[in-house]
Motif scaffolding. Structure first.
Motif, PDB file in Angstrom:
ATOM      1  N   PHE A  71     -46.643 -88.034 -10.379  1.00 62.07           N
ATOM      2  CA  PHE A  71     -46.291 -89.393 -10.791  1.00 62.07           C
ATOM      3  C   PHE A  71     -46.996 -90.456  -9.948  1.00 62.07           C
ATOM      4  CE2 PHE A  71     -42.859 -86.595 -12.092  1.00 62.07           C
ATOM      5  CZ  PHE A  71     -42.714 -86.932 -13.429  1.00 62.07           C
ATOM      6  N   SER A  72     -48.095 -90.079  -9.331  1.00 65.61           N
ATOM      7  CA  SER A  72     -48.898 -91.007  -8.512  1.00 65.61           C
ATOM      8  C   SER A  72     -48.045 -91.804  -7.527  1.00 65.61           C
ATOM      9  CB  SER A  72     -49.679 -91.966  -9.416  1.00 65.61           C
ATOM     10  OG  SER A  72     -50.510 -91.253 -10.297  1.00 65.61           O
ATOM     11  N   GLY A  73     -47.043 -91.153  -6.973  1.00 68.19           N
ATOM     12  CA  GLY A  73     -46.205 -91.795  -5.966  1.00 68.19           C
ATOM     13  C   GLY A  73     -45.118 -92.698  -6.530  1.00 68.19           C
ATOM     14  N   SER A  74     -44.967 -92.772  -7.850  1.00 69.12           N
ATOM     15  CA  SER A  74     -43.999 -93.669  -8.480  1.00 69.12           C
ATOM     16  C   SER A  74     -42.669 -92.957  -8.750  1.00 69.12           C
ATOM     17  CB  SER A  74     -44.560 -94.224  -9.794  1.00 69.12           C
ATOM     18  OG  SER A  74     -43.562 -94.956 -10.479  1.00 69.12           O
ATOM     19  N   ALA A  75     -41.663 -93.281  -7.938  1.00 72.89           N
ATOM     20  CA  ALA A  75     -40.334 -92.694  -8.128  1.00 72.89           C
ATOM     21  C   ALA A  75     -39.728 -93.170  -9.450  1.00 72.89           C
ATOM     22  CB  ALA A  75     -39.420 -93.059  -6.963  1.00 72.89           C
ATOM     23  N   SER A  76     -39.993 -94.412  -9.840  1.00 73.83           N
ATOM     24  CA  SER A  76     -39.422 -94.928 -11.089  1.00 73.83           C
ATOM     25  C   SER A  76     -39.957 -94.160 -12.296  1.00 73.83           C
ATOM     26  CB  SER A  76     -39.680 -96.428 -11.245  1.00 73.83           C
ATOM     27  OG  SER A  76     -41.055 -96.699 -11.364  1.00 73.83           O
ATOM     28  N   GLN A  77     -41.239 -93.781 -12.266  1.00 74.88           N
ATOM     29  CA  GLN A  77     -41.790 -92.990 -13.377  1.00 74.88           C
ATOM     30  C   GLN A  77     -41.112 -91.626 -13.448  1.00 74.88           C
ATOM     31  OE1 GLN A  77     -45.808 -92.793 -14.321  1.00 74.88           O
ATOM     32  NE2 GLN A  77     -45.974 -95.008 -14.543  1.00 74.88           N
ATOM     33  N   LEU A  78     -40.848 -91.023 -12.301  1.00 79.67           N
ATOM     34  CA  LEU A  78     -40.146 -89.744 -12.258  1.00 79.67           C
ATOM     35  C   LEU A  78     -38.760 -89.886 -12.879  1.00 79.67           C
ATOM     36  CD1 LEU A  78     -39.663 -86.761 -11.114  1.00 79.67           C
ATOM     37  CD2 LEU A  78     -38.648 -87.935  -9.174  1.00 79.67           C
ATOM     38  N   VAL A  79     -38.029 -90.930 -12.483  1.00 77.26           N
ATOM     39  CA  VAL A  79     -36.672 -91.143 -12.988  1.00 77.26           C
ATOM     40  C   VAL A  79     -36.694 -91.395 -14.497  1.00 77.26           C
ATOM     41  CG1 VAL A  79     -34.669 -92.706 -12.906  1.00 77.26           C
ATOM     42  CG2 VAL A  79     -35.771 -91.960 -10.789  1.00 77.26           C
ATOM     43  N   MET A  80     -37.599 -92.227 -14.963  1.00 76.19           N
ATOM     44  CA  MET A  80     -37.677 -92.512 -16.401  1.00 76.19           C
ATOM     45  C   MET A  80     -38.013 -91.245 -17.189  1.00 76.19           C
ATOM     46  SD  MET A  80     -39.222 -96.366 -16.699  1.00 76.19           S
ATOM     47  CE  MET A  80     -40.603 -96.153 -15.600  1.00 76.19           C
ATOM     48  N   GLN A  81     -38.908 -90.437 -16.666  1.00 70.78           N
ATOM     49  CA  GLN A  81     -39.267 -89.172 -17.326  1.00 70.78           C
ATOM     50  C   GLN A  81     -38.060 -88.237 -17.373  1.00 70.78           C
ATOM     51  OE1 GLN A  81     -42.169 -88.383 -18.817  1.00 70.78           O
ATOM     52  NE2 GLN A  81     -41.511 -86.341 -19.344  1.00 70.78           N
ATOM     53  N   ALA A  82     -37.358 -88.122 -16.242  1.00 68.60           N
ATOM     54  CA  ALA A  82     -36.193 -87.229 -16.180  1.00 68.60           C
ATOM     55  C   ALA A  82     -35.079 -87.700 -17.121  1.00 68.60           C
ATOM     56  CB  ALA A  82     -35.675 -87.148 -14.739  1.00 68.60           C
ATOM     57  N   LEU A  83     -34.783 -88.990 -17.118  1.00 66.55           N
ATOM     58  CA  LEU A  83     -33.720 -89.506 -17.972  1.00 66.55           C
ATOM     59  C   LEU A  83     -34.118 -89.502 -19.438  1.00 66.55           C
ATOM     60  CD1 LEU A  83     -32.400 -92.488 -15.815  1.00 66.55           C
ATOM     61  CD2 LEU A  83     -31.406 -90.210 -16.087  1.00 66.55           C
ATOM     62  N   GLY A  84     -35.403 -89.624 -19.707  1.00 71.23           N
ATOM     63  CA  GLY A  84     -35.905 -89.629 -21.073  1.00 71.23           C
ATOM     64  C   GLY A  84     -35.812 -88.277 -21.760  1.00 71.23           C
ATOM     65  N   GLN A  85     -35.506 -87.235 -21.014  1.00 75.53           N
ATOM     66  CA  GLN A  85     -35.396 -85.893 -21.592  1.00 75.53           C
ATOM     67  C   GLN A  85     -34.126 -85.730 -22.432  1.00 75.53           C
ATOM     68  OE1 GLN A  85     -37.886 -83.495 -21.239  1.00 75.53           O
ATOM     69  NE2 GLN A  85     -38.989 -85.156 -20.266  1.00 75.53           N
ATOM     70  N   GLY A  86     -33.184 -86.665 -22.291  1.00 77.44           N
ATOM     71  CA  GLY A  86     -31.956 -86.619 -23.082  1.00 77.44           C
ATOM     72  C   GLY A  86     -30.958 -85.561 -22.654  1.00 77.44           C
ATOM     73  N   LYS A  87     -31.090 -85.036 -21.454  1.00 77.49           N
ATOM     74  CA  LYS A  87     -30.192 -83.980 -20.985  1.00 77.49           C
ATOM     75  C   LYS A  87     -29.194 -84.495 -19.949  1.00 77.49           C
ATOM     76  CE  LYS A  87     -33.665 -80.413 -21.737  1.00 77.49           C
ATOM     77  NZ  LYS A  87     -34.564 -79.451 -21.145  1.00 77.49           N
ATOM     78  N   THR A  88     -29.122 -85.822 -19.790  1.00 79.69           N
ATOM     79  CA  THR A  88     -28.257 -86.413 -18.786  1.00 79.69           C
ATOM     80  C   THR A  88     -26.871 -86.647 -19.384  1.00 79.69           C
ATOM     81  OG1 THR A  88     -30.221 -87.543 -17.948  1.00 79.69           O
ATOM     82  CG2 THR A  88     -28.117 -88.252 -17.070  1.00 79.69           C
ATOM     83  N   SER A  89     -25.841 -86.135 -18.713  1.00 73.96           N
ATOM     84  CA  SER A  89     -24.467 -86.301 -19.213  1.00 73.96           C
ATOM     85  C   SER A  89     -23.973 -87.716 -18.917  1.00 73.96           C
ATOM     86  CB  SER A  89     -23.537 -85.292 -18.545  1.00 73.96           C
ATOM     87  OG  SER A  89     -23.321 -85.636 -17.183  1.00 73.96           O
ATOM     88  N   LYS A  90     -22.897 -88.071 -19.591  1.00 75.73           N
ATOM     89  CA  LYS A  90     -22.287 -89.385 -19.384  1.00 75.73           C
ATOM     90  C   LYS A  90     -21.845 -89.550 -17.917  1.00 75.73           C
ATOM     91  CE  LYS A  90     -19.561 -92.435 -22.192  1.00 75.73           C
ATOM     92  NZ  LYS A  90     -19.660 -92.669 -23.604  1.00 75.73           N
ATOM     93  N   ALA A  91     -21.270 -88.485 -17.354  1.00 79.17           N
ATOM     94  CA  ALA A  91     -20.820 -88.521 -15.955  1.00 79.17           C
ATOM     95  C   ALA A  91     -22.003 -88.720 -15.009  1.00 79.17           C
ATOM     96  CB  ALA A  91     -20.073 -87.235 -15.610  1.00 79.17           C
ATOM     97  N   GLU A  92     -23.123 -88.048 -15.293  1.00 76.73           N
ATOM     98  CA  GLU A  92     -24.315 -88.212 -14.453  1.00 76.73           C
ATOM     99  C   GLU A  92     -24.852 -89.639 -14.550  1.00 76.73           C
ATOM    100  OE1 GLU A  92     -26.360 -83.800 -14.380  1.00 76.73           O
ATOM    101  OE2 GLU A  92     -26.502 -84.948 -16.235  1.00 76.73           O
TER     102      GLU A  92
END
Length: 125
Positions: free
Chosen positions: A88-109
């Motif tokens: 992610f070229s050092g971009s933590a925000s890109q990592l987070v957006m990619q991870a959350l964009g997978q649609g596997k995040t629960s409501k509690a998470e």
């Protein structure tokens, strides 16, 4: 942490972090639930891990008991930094957006993530 654990070493560490000090037999039984793993393979890996300083071995009884020598949080931190830099070229925000964009995040998470963001924003004021 100077040594980056291999995938197999991480599998063993995950068991030790979750179960606490364990024998090779216990670790092997848990690993074998996910994929067939031979006892001697697990034994050899854990012996190598002890030589590398990734685990410690208590030899006071007949069956040796292994314990993680490195903390889960430290390993996660190191591996995450390497992933962020490499993928992610050092971009933590890109990592987070990619991870959350997978649609596997629960409501509690998502609620936990919101609380963390609010906490971080509060620290920056």
């Amino acid at each position: 942490m100077t040594h980056k654990p291999t995938e197999s070493e991480l599998d063993i560490l995950r068991v030790l972090w979750e179960k606490g000090p364990s024998t090779v037999r216990v670790v092997n039984e848990i690993l074998s639930q996910e994929k067939e793993t031979g006892y001697t393979t697990t034994l050899k890996l854990m012996q190598i891990m002890a030589q590398k300083g990734i685990v410690t071995r208590d030899e006071s009884s007949r069956t040796h008991v292994y314990n993680p020598a490195i903390e889960q949080k430290n390993v996660q931190h190191t591996l995450l930094n390497k992933l962020v830099d490499a993928a992610f070229s050092g971009s933590a925000s890109q990592l987070v957006m990619q991870a959350l964009g997978q649609g596997k995040t629960s409501k509690a998470e998502l609620e936990e993530i919101k609380k963390l963001i609010e906490q971080l924003e509060g620290e920056q004021k």
